[in-house]
Design a protein around this motif. Structure first.
Motif, PDB file in Angstrom:
ATOM      1  N   VAL A 269     -39.566  43.882 -33.005  1.00 22.20           N
ATOM      2  CA  VAL A 269     -40.271  43.619 -33.952  1.00 22.20           C
ATOM      3  C   VAL A 269     -40.505  41.837 -33.899  1.00 22.20           C
ATOM      4  CG1 VAL A 269     -41.208  43.681 -36.492  1.00 22.20           C
ATOM      5  CG2 VAL A 269     -40.040  45.338 -34.481  1.00 22.20           C
ATOM      6  N   LEU A 270     -39.620  40.742 -34.520  1.00 19.72           N
ATOM      7  CA  LEU A 270     -39.120  39.900 -34.228  1.00 19.72           C
ATOM      8  C   LEU A 270     -39.944  39.028 -33.364  1.00 19.72           C
ATOM      9  CD1 LEU A 270     -35.870  40.011 -36.684  1.00 19.72           C
ATOM     10  CD2 LEU A 270     -38.072  39.306 -37.186  1.00 19.72           C
ATOM     11  N   LEU A 271     -39.290  39.614 -32.278  1.00 24.58           N
ATOM     12  CA  LEU A 271     -39.934  38.760 -31.175  1.00 24.58           C
ATOM     13  C   LEU A 271     -40.904  39.023 -30.517  1.00 24.58           C
ATOM     14  CD1 LEU A 271     -36.555  39.867 -28.187  1.00 24.58           C
ATOM     15  CD2 LEU A 271     -37.264  37.077 -28.763  1.00 24.58           C
ATOM     16  N   GLN A 272     -42.176  39.846 -31.273  1.00 24.62           N
ATOM     17  CA  GLN A 272     -43.274  40.379 -30.423  1.00 24.62           C
ATOM     18  C   GLN A 272     -44.029  39.385 -31.759  1.00 24.62           C
ATOM     19  OE1 GLN A 272     -43.048  44.325 -28.779  1.00 24.62           O
ATOM     20  NE2 GLN A 272     -42.885  43.280 -26.840  1.00 24.62           N
ATOM     21  N   THR A 273     -43.873  39.580 -33.061  1.00 24.60           N
ATOM     22  CA  THR A 273     -44.938  38.989 -34.127  1.00 24.60           C
ATOM     23  C   THR A 273     -44.051  37.995 -34.941  1.00 24.60           C
ATOM     24  OG1 THR A 273     -43.110  40.726 -35.877  1.00 24.60           O
ATOM     25  CG2 THR A 273     -45.188  41.740 -34.388  1.00 24.60           C
ATOM     26  N   THR A 274     -43.606  37.177 -34.648  1.00 26.32           N
ATOM     27  CA  THR A 274     -43.491  36.045 -35.082  1.00 26.32           C
ATOM     28  C   THR A 274     -42.943  34.947 -33.650  1.00 26.32           C
ATOM     29  OG1 THR A 274     -40.236  35.326 -35.455  1.00 26.32           O
ATOM     30  CG2 THR A 274     -41.812  37.185 -36.341  1.00 26.32           C
ATOM     31  N   ALA A 275     -43.027  33.547 -34.182  1.00 24.01           N
ATOM     32  CA  ALA A 275     -42.653  32.619 -33.314  1.00 24.01           C
ATOM     33  C   ALA A 275     -41.474  31.855 -33.075  1.00 24.01           C
ATOM     34  CB  ALA A 275     -43.260  31.396 -33.033  1.00 24.01           C
ATOM     35  N   LEU A 276     -39.892  32.823 -34.307  1.00 28.82           N
ATOM     36  CA  LEU A 276     -39.150  32.403 -34.335  1.00 28.82           C
ATOM     37  C   LEU A 276     -37.944  31.666 -32.840  1.00 28.82           C
ATOM     38  CD1 LEU A 276     -37.610  34.615 -37.041  1.00 28.82           C
ATOM     39  CD2 LEU A 276     -38.349  32.353 -37.539  1.00 28.82           C
ATOM     40  N   PRO A 277     -37.381  30.755 -32.859  1.00 24.84           N
ATOM     41  CA  PRO A 277     -36.675  30.945 -31.706  1.00 24.84           C
ATOM     42  C   PRO A 277     -35.979  32.392 -31.182  1.00 24.84           C
ATOM     43  CG  PRO A 277     -36.057  29.177 -33.027  1.00 24.84           C
ATOM     44  CD  PRO A 277     -37.302  29.883 -34.076  1.00 24.84           C
ATOM     45  N   ILE A 278     -35.584  32.350 -29.596  1.00 27.22           N
ATOM     46  CA  ILE A 278     -34.453  33.807 -29.963  1.00 27.22           C
ATOM     47  C   ILE A 278     -32.820  33.418 -30.663  1.00 27.22           C
ATOM     48  CG2 ILE A 278     -33.464  34.571 -27.655  1.00 27.22           C
ATOM     49  CD1 ILE A 278     -36.613  33.745 -26.330  1.00 27.22           C
ATOM     50  N   THR A 279     -32.576  32.555 -30.397  1.00 20.74           N
ATOM     51  CA  THR A 279     -31.701  32.566 -30.967  1.00 20.74           C
ATOM     52  C   THR A 279     -31.338  32.654 -32.379  1.00 20.74           C
ATOM     53  OG1 THR A 279     -31.093  30.663 -29.285  1.00 20.74           O
ATOM     54  CG2 THR A 279     -29.283  31.085 -31.606  1.00 20.74           C
ATOM     55  N   GLU A 280     -32.687  32.520 -33.276  1.00 20.57           N
ATOM     56  CA  GLU A 280     -32.256  32.821 -34.564  1.00 20.57           C
ATOM     57  C   GLU A 280     -32.830  33.594 -34.922  1.00 20.57           C
ATOM     58  OE1 GLU A 280     -34.817  30.597 -37.324  1.00 20.57           O
ATOM     59  OE2 GLU A 280     -34.346  28.673 -36.069  1.00 20.57           O
ATOM     60  N   ILE A 281     -33.132  35.170 -33.786  1.00 14.72           N
ATOM     61  CA  ILE A 281     -33.931  35.758 -33.940  1.00 14.72           C
ATOM     62  C   ILE A 281     -32.365  37.362 -33.570  1.00 14.72           C
ATOM     63  CG2 ILE A 281     -35.023  38.138 -32.546  1.00 14.72           C
ATOM     64  CD1 ILE A 281     -37.557  35.836 -32.454  1.00 14.72           C
ATOM     65  N   ALA A 282     -31.746  36.552 -32.682  1.00 15.19           N
ATOM     66  CA  ALA A 282     -30.037  37.393 -32.713  1.00 15.19           C
ATOM     67  C   ALA A 282     -29.763  37.194 -33.722  1.00 15.19           C
ATOM     68  CB  ALA A 282     -29.820  36.352 -31.452  1.00 15.19           C
ATOM     69  N   PHE A 283     -29.383  36.362 -34.414  1.00 14.99           N
ATOM     70  CA  PHE A 283     -28.711  36.304 -35.630  1.00 14.99           C
ATOM     71  C   PHE A 283     -29.462  37.535 -37.056  1.00 14.99           C
ATOM     72  CE2 PHE A 283     -26.726  33.319 -33.189  1.00 14.99           C
ATOM     73  CZ  PHE A 283     -25.383  33.721 -32.993  1.00 14.99           C
ATOM     74  N   ALA A 284     -30.182  37.013 -36.553  1.00 11.24           N
ATOM     75  CA  ALA A 284     -31.311  37.948 -37.419  1.00 11.24           C
ATOM     76  C   ALA A 284     -30.953  38.676 -37.418  1.00 11.24           C
ATOM     77  CB  ALA A 284     -32.957  37.557 -37.718  1.00 11.24           C
ATOM     78  N   ALA A 285     -31.759  39.424 -36.476  1.00  9.73           N
ATOM     79  CA  ALA A 285     -31.945  41.358 -35.581  1.00  9.73           C
ATOM     80  C   ALA A 285     -30.328  42.115 -36.343  1.00  9.73           C
ATOM     81  CB  ALA A 285     -32.103  41.788 -34.868  1.00  9.73           C
ATOM     82  N   GLY A 286     -29.054  40.975 -36.448  1.00 11.99           N
ATOM     83  CA  GLY A 286     -27.903  41.147 -36.866  1.00 11.99           C
ATOM     84  C   GLY A 286     -26.549  41.041 -35.482  1.00 11.99           C
ATOM     85  N   PHE A 287     -26.870  40.766 -34.383  1.00 11.93           N
ATOM     86  CA  PHE A 287     -26.787  40.782 -33.464  1.00 11.93           C
ATOM     87  C   PHE A 287     -24.623  40.238 -33.547  1.00 11.93           C
ATOM     88  CE2 PHE A 287     -29.595  42.286 -31.273  1.00 11.93           C
ATOM     89  CZ  PHE A 287     -28.951  43.775 -31.141  1.00 11.93           C
ATOM     90  N   ALA A 288     -23.887  39.780 -33.110  1.00 16.22           N
ATOM     91  CA  ALA A 288     -22.836  38.760 -33.513  1.00 16.22           C
ATOM     92  C   ALA A 288     -22.890  37.652 -32.673  1.00 16.22           C
ATOM     93  CB  ALA A 288     -21.346  39.004 -33.462  1.00 16.22           C
ATOM     94  N   SER A 289     -23.544  37.566 -31.664  1.00 15.00           N
ATOM     95  CA  SER A 289     -23.466  36.563 -29.976  1.00 15.00           C
ATOM     96  C   SER A 289     -24.855  36.789 -30.239  1.00 15.00           C
ATOM     97  CB  SER A 289     -22.733  36.628 -29.626  1.00 15.00           C
ATOM     98  OG  SER A 289     -22.641  37.531 -29.052  1.00 15.00           O
TER      99      SER A 289
END
Length: 450
Positions: free
Chosen positions: A141-161
């Protein structure tokens, strides 16, 4: 349902079962929702799974055509009060992401090994795999609806790394995060939204949906400072503030009509994007989006008293609550008094948004209030009464009835709305046993009809 019945649902592309089960095709390595429009695979090549996580754990990737990760959740988890049902509600609320499997086990009152064993035996996936599938959906959802950097999306989605994030996206979607972003549907691709503009969402539901009746109720109940409903009937917008684990949020949900098996359009503004999964699940509970209207209407429509009401309003929902603790206080004191509590104790937003100025006060803040409100707030704050997504409904009812000023009517409403129990009667409403296990929906039909 046995496997042959499930296959017939797949052959007929029956959307009633989207989210109730998933099917995977061995020859393609892809798993789908039952209503997938692709050519029906041969029976010998099909495998069935109770959850998307189980399909992913068996090595299948999500279909890019039907997007099985975006289906409504199974209504079964709202009905069931056992360990598996409670665990699924808490995993959806993000407990595993925030507290780990050990935290989930403590909340359930079982050991981590017991929780793992029960979930795996029934669903084909343990709590880590179930949470991983949910994180993958949030990331998409974040990748396809926002322009956030991929690194920020990784942690926003709950991934540890970032590495864990990349590996999961490749495993689930057979694409890199960059390629998944580039594959966004036309009109909803990356760059359409920024954090300041919020995250646009489509909150899917199955079957018919009586949005008008639900928005009427929300308008009647709206508490000044934290909620508002604006616009003309049929095109209204419900907006409210949210108190979330990592910060505050503001959500706007449209009274949009996208037909049977459609969705509600929403937009979330979050202080911390790690709250996205939790916020979405709380909205789904508030709007009762994971309900099975086919099962509800079939049972209630067989009652002569309810038959005309069900025919007039097919798919009527029994709404929940965006914040169970907040709702319990509101049920006890009423709308006007709740507005005063917001004005006096609510946490002010950093930047007011229209008439939305505060977040409802936490139970600990209200614990010093004299009388029943303070006693209820203290019990919620110290854990004597639990109303979270995985709370035991019987224990919660017993705890509430032990508090001064809390009567059976308040407890019934809290159980119906805050705890999402689909089978509750209200004092003063004639609720026959024949309405089980959907008495909450029968009550809603009666109240909506006036």
């Amino acid at each position: 349902m046995d496997e042959e019945t499930r296959y017939e649902a797949v052959r007929s592309r029956d959307g009633r079962f989207d989210g109730e089960f998933f099917f995977a095709v061995q020859t393609t390595g892809i798993y789908c929702r039952p209503s997938c429009p692709a050519v029906t695979p041969k029976r010998r090549n099909v495998r069935f799974y109770a959850t998307a996580a189980a399909a992913q754990g068996s090595g299948f990737r999500a279909c890019r055509r039907c997007r099985p990760d975006a289906v409504p959740g199974s209504a079964e988890w709202n009905v069931r009060a056992d360990v598996v049902g409670r665990a699924m509600r808490m995993i959806g609320d993000g407990v595993v992401d925030r507290e780990g499997v050990s935290g989930l086990a403590v909340r359930l009152g079982y050991s981590s090994r017991q929780v793992q064993r029960q979930l795996t035996a029934e669903l084909g996936a343990g709590p880590v795999a179930l949470a991983r599938a949910q994180r993958a959906h949030t990331a998409r959802v974040l990748l396809q609806t926002t322009a956030l950097p991929i690194t920020e999306i990784a942690f926003a989605a709950g991934f540890a790394s970032v590495r864990q994030f990349n590996d999961t996206i490749r495993a689930v979607y057979a694409l890199t995060p960059t390629a998944l972003r580039a594959a966004a549907p036309r009109g909803g691709g990356a760059g359409q939204a920024t954090p300041a503009a919020g995250v646009p969402l489509r909150l899917a539901y199955r079957g018919a949906y009586q949005a008008g009746a639900l928005f009427d109720l929300l308008a009647d109940e709206a508490v000044a400072g934290i909620e508002e409903v604006g616009g003309e009937r049929g095109g209204r917008t419900y907006r409210r503030t949210l108190r979330l684990p990592y910060g505050a949020g503001i959500v706007a949900v449209e009274e949009s009509d996208h037909g049977v098996g459609g969705w509600l359009d929403a937009r979330l503004h979050l202080t911390d994007l790690r709250d996205l999964t939790t916020a979405v699940q709380r909205l789904r509970r508030l709007f009762d989006l994971d309900a099975d209207p086919y099962a509800v209407d079939e049972r209630l429509g067989a009652d002569p008293r309810l038959a005309p009401l069900v025919a007039a309003r097919p798919g009527l929902r029994s709404p929940g609550a965006a914040d169970p603790e907040e709702f319990a206080v509101r049920a006890l004191v009423g709308r006007s008094a709740a507005s005063l509590l917001v004005e006096r104790y609510g946490k002010a937003l950093d930047a007011p948004c229209g008439s939305l100025t505060h977040v409802f006060p936490e139970p600990g803040t209200l614990a010093g209030e004299p009388g029943p409100v303070g006693e209820l707030a203290a019990a919620l704050a110290d854990g004597r009464v639990r109303l979270d997504a995985g709370a035991d409904r019987e224990d919660a009812e017993a705890g509430l009835l032990g508090l001064a000023g809390v009567d059976a009517g308040v407890v019934a409403v809290v159980r119906m709305r805050a705890l999402g129990d689909p089978d509750v009667g209200l004092p003063g409403v004639d609720v026959p046993e024949g309405w089980r296990p959907w008495r909450s929906y029968g009550v809603r039909h009666v109240l909506t009809a006036g």
